[in-house]
Design an enzyme around this catalytic site. Sequence first.
Site, PDB file in Angstrom:
ATOM      1  N   PRO A   2       0.831  -1.214   0.000  1.00 55.73           N
ATOM      2  CA  PRO A   2       0.000   0.000   0.000  1.00 55.73           C
ATOM      3  C   PRO A   2       0.860   1.257   0.000  1.00 55.73           C
ATOM      4  O   PRO A   2       1.857   1.335   0.699  1.00 55.73           O
ATOM      5  CB  PRO A   2      -0.789  -0.101   1.301  1.00 55.73           C
ATOM      6  CG  PRO A   2      -0.066  -1.072   2.148  1.00 55.73           C
ATOM      7  CD  PRO A   2       0.716  -1.969   1.239  1.00 55.73           C
ATOM      8  N   GLU A   3       0.498   2.204  -0.826  1.00 52.65           N
ATOM      9  CA  GLU A   3       1.188   3.490  -0.836  1.00 52.65           C
ATOM     10  C   GLU A   3       0.290   4.527  -0.158  1.00 52.65           C
ATOM     11  O   GLU A   3      -0.798   4.211   0.319  1.00 52.65           O
ATOM     12  CB  GLU A   3       1.535   3.888  -2.277  1.00 52.65           C
ATOM     13  CG  GLU A   3       2.542   2.914  -2.891  1.00 52.65           C
ATOM     14  CD  GLU A   3       3.607   3.597  -3.751  1.00 52.65           C
ATOM     15  OE1 GLU A   3       3.857   4.794  -3.557  1.00 52.65           O
ATOM     16  OE2 GLU A   3       4.183   2.915  -4.612  1.00 52.65           O
TER      17      GLU A   3
END
Length: 296
Positions: A2-3
């Site tokens: 996840p960014e």
Amino acid sequence: MPELPEVETVRRGLTPAMEGALLVRAELRRPDLRFPFPADFSTLVSGQHIVSLGRRAKYLLIDLEGGDVIIAHLGMSGSFRVEEGQMPDTPGDFHHPRGKDEKHDHVVFHLERAKGPARVIYNDPRRFGFMDLTRRDTLASHVFFRDLGEEPTGNVLDAAYLAARFAGKAQPLKSTLLDQKNIAGLGNIYVCEALWRSGLSPLRASGTLVDAKGKPKKTLVLLTEAIRAVIADAIAAGGSSLRDHIQTDGTLGYFQHSFSVYDREGEPCRTPGCGGTVARVVQAGRSTFYCPKCQK
Ligand SMILES: [Zn+2]
């Protein structure tokens, strides 16, 4: 992995379920994730109301009424889901079908709310995520946060700010943009996308975007706008994906974007009229995707 936009989407998704709730009990189903939980974590947080949910870079911040802050990082594979209603062992009260393997449910926040009880469950098959606990008044000096640059979501990230960090640097643009001391939470995917949007090569020396007086050139103004735009667009896309998720299994954490260059090696460049082909190079151990024809 996840960014920042995914973490922001998780924050927005959890907020209606958690904000204002009483955290009756934090149930830890193992002593550690990537790191051990702090000693007395459960004792310290249980019984406090949740004031608000925030985010700094890729860290989720859960502010408690007593001034404690739970810091949560999703690692590679972490996700949260919300289960509302009575406890799971009460027959017929499940709103959400199980979409995740329960053996990877490592933390359960048991909540009491005016609109009824809920459980916020942290699931992480690979256990690269972690949780820590600190105090709000010392948060900025915490080891995770003290060296972080500006967020790519606020007004502070402007071309003058980046010019001060780029000036005189021979370091490639890709590396300077990934440096968390410059921009907090900007990761590999969105650096590639922002460079493509602004027509700049990831291999180019960072200092070439700054003039002799230390002022940003037009290229840096365009790059700054592109960074803010790719993040804003991804958060907007996450918002629409969030609505879909909530309608299905209550899981918050990941969504698919269509990227313009990221992970598109060998495919046609999407810049109108370019006709180039997306290439992949490795910089500092990370894959960079870009179009050698229109990114200079
Ligand atoms: Zn191109």
